[in-house]
Design a protein around this motif. Structure first.
Motif, mmCIF file in Angstrom:
data_model
loop_
_atom_site.group_PDB
_atom_site.id
_atom_site.type_symbol
_atom_site.label_atom_id
_atom_site.label_comp_id
_atom_site.label_asym_id
_atom_site.label_seq_id
_atom_site.Cartn_x
_atom_site.Cartn_y
_atom_site.Cartn_z
ATOM 1 N N ASP A 71 -1.726 9.660 -7.540
ATOM 2 C CA ASP A 71 -2.666 10.154 -6.538
ATOM 3 C C ASP A 71 -2.109 9.770 -5.170
ATOM 4 O O ASP A 71 -2.257 8.628 -4.723
ATOM 5 C CB ASP A 71 -4.042 9.533 -6.757
ATOM 6 C CG ASP A 71 -5.049 9.932 -5.680
ATOM 7 O OD1 ASP A 71 -4.711 10.778 -4.823
ATOM 8 O OD2 ASP A 71 -6.171 9.387 -5.696
ATOM 9 N N ASN B 98 0.813 -1.217 0.000
ATOM 10 C CA ASN B 98 0.000 0.000 0.000
ATOM 11 C C ASN B 98 0.847 1.267 0.000
ATOM 12 O O ASN B 98 0.362 2.346 0.353
ATOM 13 C CB ASN B 98 -0.935 0.017 1.224
ATOM 14 C CG ASN B 98 -1.967 -1.098 1.181
ATOM 15 O OD1 ASN B 98 -2.477 -1.426 0.114
ATOM 16 N ND2 ASN B 98 -2.251 -1.680 2.331
ATOM 17 N N LYS C 146 -3.713 7.761 -2.181
ATOM 18 C CA LYS C 146 -3.913 6.305 -2.231
ATOM 19 C C LYS C 146 -2.963 5.533 -1.321
ATOM 20 O O LYS C 146 -3.213 4.371 -1.016
ATOM 21 C CB LYS C 146 -3.681 5.798 -3.664
ATOM 22 C CG LYS C 146 -4.749 6.166 -4.670
ATOM 23 C CD LYS C 146 -4.324 5.758 -6.078
ATOM 24 C CE LYS C 146 -3.812 4.325 -6.155
ATOM 25 N NZ LYS C 146 -3.386 3.968 -7.545
ATOM 26 N N TYR C 147 -1.876 6.166 -0.919
ATOM 27 C CA TYR C 147 -0.782 5.407 -0.303
ATOM 28 C C TYR C 147 -0.647 5.668 1.200
ATOM 29 O O TYR C 147 -0.827 6.793 1.668
ATOM 30 C CB TYR C 147 0.536 5.750 -1.004
ATOM 31 C CG TYR C 147 0.455 5.554 -2.493
ATOM 32 C CD1 TYR C 147 0.387 4.287 -3.042
ATOM 33 C CD2 TYR C 147 0.422 6.655 -3.356
ATOM 34 C CE1 TYR C 147 0.291 4.105 -4.429
ATOM 35 C CE2 TYR C 147 0.324 6.481 -4.732
ATOM 36 C CZ TYR C 147 0.261 5.204 -5.266
ATOM 37 O OH TYR C 147 0.156 5.021 -6.624
#
Length: 201
Positions: free
Chosen positions: A59, A9, A62-63
């Motif tokens: 983006d 992630n 997202k992380y």
């Protein structure tokens, strides 16, 4: 040229293939990539402008983390790394930024760089890899010799004054169980956390 790549992630940043170590277990001696698709060998080091442009395609919300870790030691480009990290923070202040490092940044850059981490880096993961200087050099083959083992501990002690979390890690299956416990104690004595990492085949 792969500059940023996704792993779990997190978004990883590959800015150099240079490294002051030549670790015998390093994944880059076995594979061209770490996720099955992104070739991390660089024909040349990307410019700061190219790195920023690559980030602009992502983006960041997202992380979980942004991690400076590719097929080299990121602090070989310490000044550029910090500039990029501060730029990321200016765009997304809640970004969590981590450096995965061998802890030799002060040796590499010829100065104490730890104060410059303040406000730019949130987490530092340092590969300890051995319980003493001789074994470290046998395994990691640093260009700085056995002094690198003491230097990375000094770096950790200094860095924890400027970042939220500093972690020493060792890779399982690469050192004896008894040495793992010694490494755990070294981390405790340095006032940092300890993590046992899984060996990547």
């Amino acid at each position: 040229m792969t500059i940023t790549y996704e792993y779990h992630n997190s978004l990883y940043v590959n800015i150099t293939n240079r490294c002051s170590n030549a670790c015998v277990f390093c994944v880059r001696t076995k594979h061209d990539n770490v996720n099955g698709k992104d070739d991390l060998w660089l024909d040349r080091e990307p410019s700061i402008e190219e790195i920023k442009a690559d980030f602009e395609k992502r983006d960041l919300s997202k992380y979980d983390e942004i991690v400076f870790c590719g097929y080299g030691e990121p602090t070989e480009r310490f000044d550029d790394l910090i500039e990029i990290a501060r730029w990321i923070k200016s765009k997304k202040p809640d970004s969590v930024i981590r450096i995965n490092t061998n802890g030799q940044a002060n040796l590499i850059n010829g100065r104490d760089v730890t104060p410059e981490l303040d406000g730019a880096i949130d987490i530092i993961g340092i590969s300890l890899n051995a319980s003493n200087a001789k074994e470290y050099q046998d395994i990691c083959k640093s260009r700085y010799g056995e002094e690198s083992f003491e230097a990375l501990q000094d770096f950790a002690k200094r860095a924890k004054d400027y970042v939220k979390l500093v972690v020493f890690s060792v890779v399982d299956k690469t050192i004896p169980e008894s040495d793992i416990e010694i490494c755990r104690k070294i981390a405790e004595d340095c006032g940092v956390k300890f993590r046992l990492r899984e060996y990547i085949e």
